[in-house]
Enzyme design. Sequence first.
Site, PDB file in Angstrom:
ATOM      1  N   GLU A 107       0.678  -1.343   0.048  1.00  0.00           N
ATOM      2  CA  GLU A 107       0.020   0.085   0.016  1.00  0.00           C
ATOM      3  C   GLU A 107       0.763   1.353  -0.108  1.00  0.00           C
ATOM      4  OE1 GLU A 107      -2.543   2.736   3.230  1.00  0.00           O
ATOM      5  OE2 GLU A 107      -2.055   0.770   3.553  1.00  0.00           O
ATOM      6  N   ASP A 127       0.819   3.973  -3.076  1.00  0.00           N
ATOM      7  CA  ASP A 127       0.455   5.407  -2.787  1.00  0.00           C
ATOM      8  C   ASP A 127       1.250   6.209  -3.501  1.00  0.00           C
ATOM      9  OD1 ASP A 127      -0.940   7.555  -1.324  1.00  0.00           O
ATOM     10  OD2 ASP A 127       1.223   7.743  -0.542  1.00  0.00           O
ATOM     11  N   ASP A 167      -7.050   1.268   0.571  1.00  0.00           N
ATOM     12  CA  ASP A 167      -5.805   0.801   0.979  1.00  0.00           C
ATOM     13  C   ASP A 167      -5.485  -0.317  -0.084  1.00  0.00           C
ATOM     14  OD1 ASP A 167      -5.373   2.322   2.925  1.00  0.00           O
ATOM     15  OD2 ASP A 167      -5.958   1.115   4.634  1.00  0.00           O
ATOM     16  N   GLU A 174      -4.382   0.568  -3.821  1.00  0.00           N
ATOM     17  CA  GLU A 174      -2.942   1.145  -3.745  1.00  0.00           C
ATOM     18  C   GLU A 174      -2.157  -0.281  -3.475  1.00  0.00           C
ATOM     19  OE1 GLU A 174      -3.314   5.478  -1.994  1.00  0.00           O
ATOM     20  OE2 GLU A 174      -2.909   4.071  -0.382  1.00  0.00           O
TER      21      GLU A 174
END
Length: 227
Positions: A45, A49, A115, A118
């Site tokens: 994650e 991001d 989450d 990502e």
Amino acid sequence: MTENEINKVEQIIGYAFTHKSLLERAFVHASYANEHGIPSYERLEFLGDGVLGLIIAELLYKTGGDEGVMTVRRSMIVSSDPLEDATRRAGLDHFILYGNGERANDHSDSKVLADVFEAVLGAIYLDGGYKAASDFVCRLLGERINEVAFGSDSINYKGRLQEYCRAHKLGDVVYELICETDKNGRPYFCSRVTAGGVTAEGEGRRKKDSEKNAAKYALEKLAKQGQ
């Protein structure tokens, strides 16, 4: 995940993994990881991001907007709500592995969905590189990207400001009409909005237009302040 589940996920995301374990890890919630002594999706994650931010920044750079506009538009695309919505619409939420205690909770509007988006992106990037990651983003977020980047006249700035403040926990958004005048025989309105510690004013032939413009300027201010 079973082989059948992996195949279904790969069909949804439009990418076939060489290293299937990366894909499996992208759906492991911390509660499940703690119960089974395996890694969760959190590291993926984190990577995803950063990759998402770069992909969207590159796409927006090509639209030719200035830095302030691009910053606002990026926030509209990569905030939690759009990612949650994309994950849910694609059906990826059905493959998330939760621990026994967490499984009974309602995750339909949870940040967990953002989450996972990502995390899957991070896994794709590691397995297939930037191009594969970019294709995934365009596949699941293409409609959102087009709306924000190329449909500025039809963007619901009031809704976007509300969404932005909610995603960044900035509190309520408050509008007030501060003047109503007559220009060339037609009514003209000026409104003020207060959001996230900033105020902005907008004008328009209609009250709702003045509020929309105020919201647009407030978003630009918030972006410049790094909110």
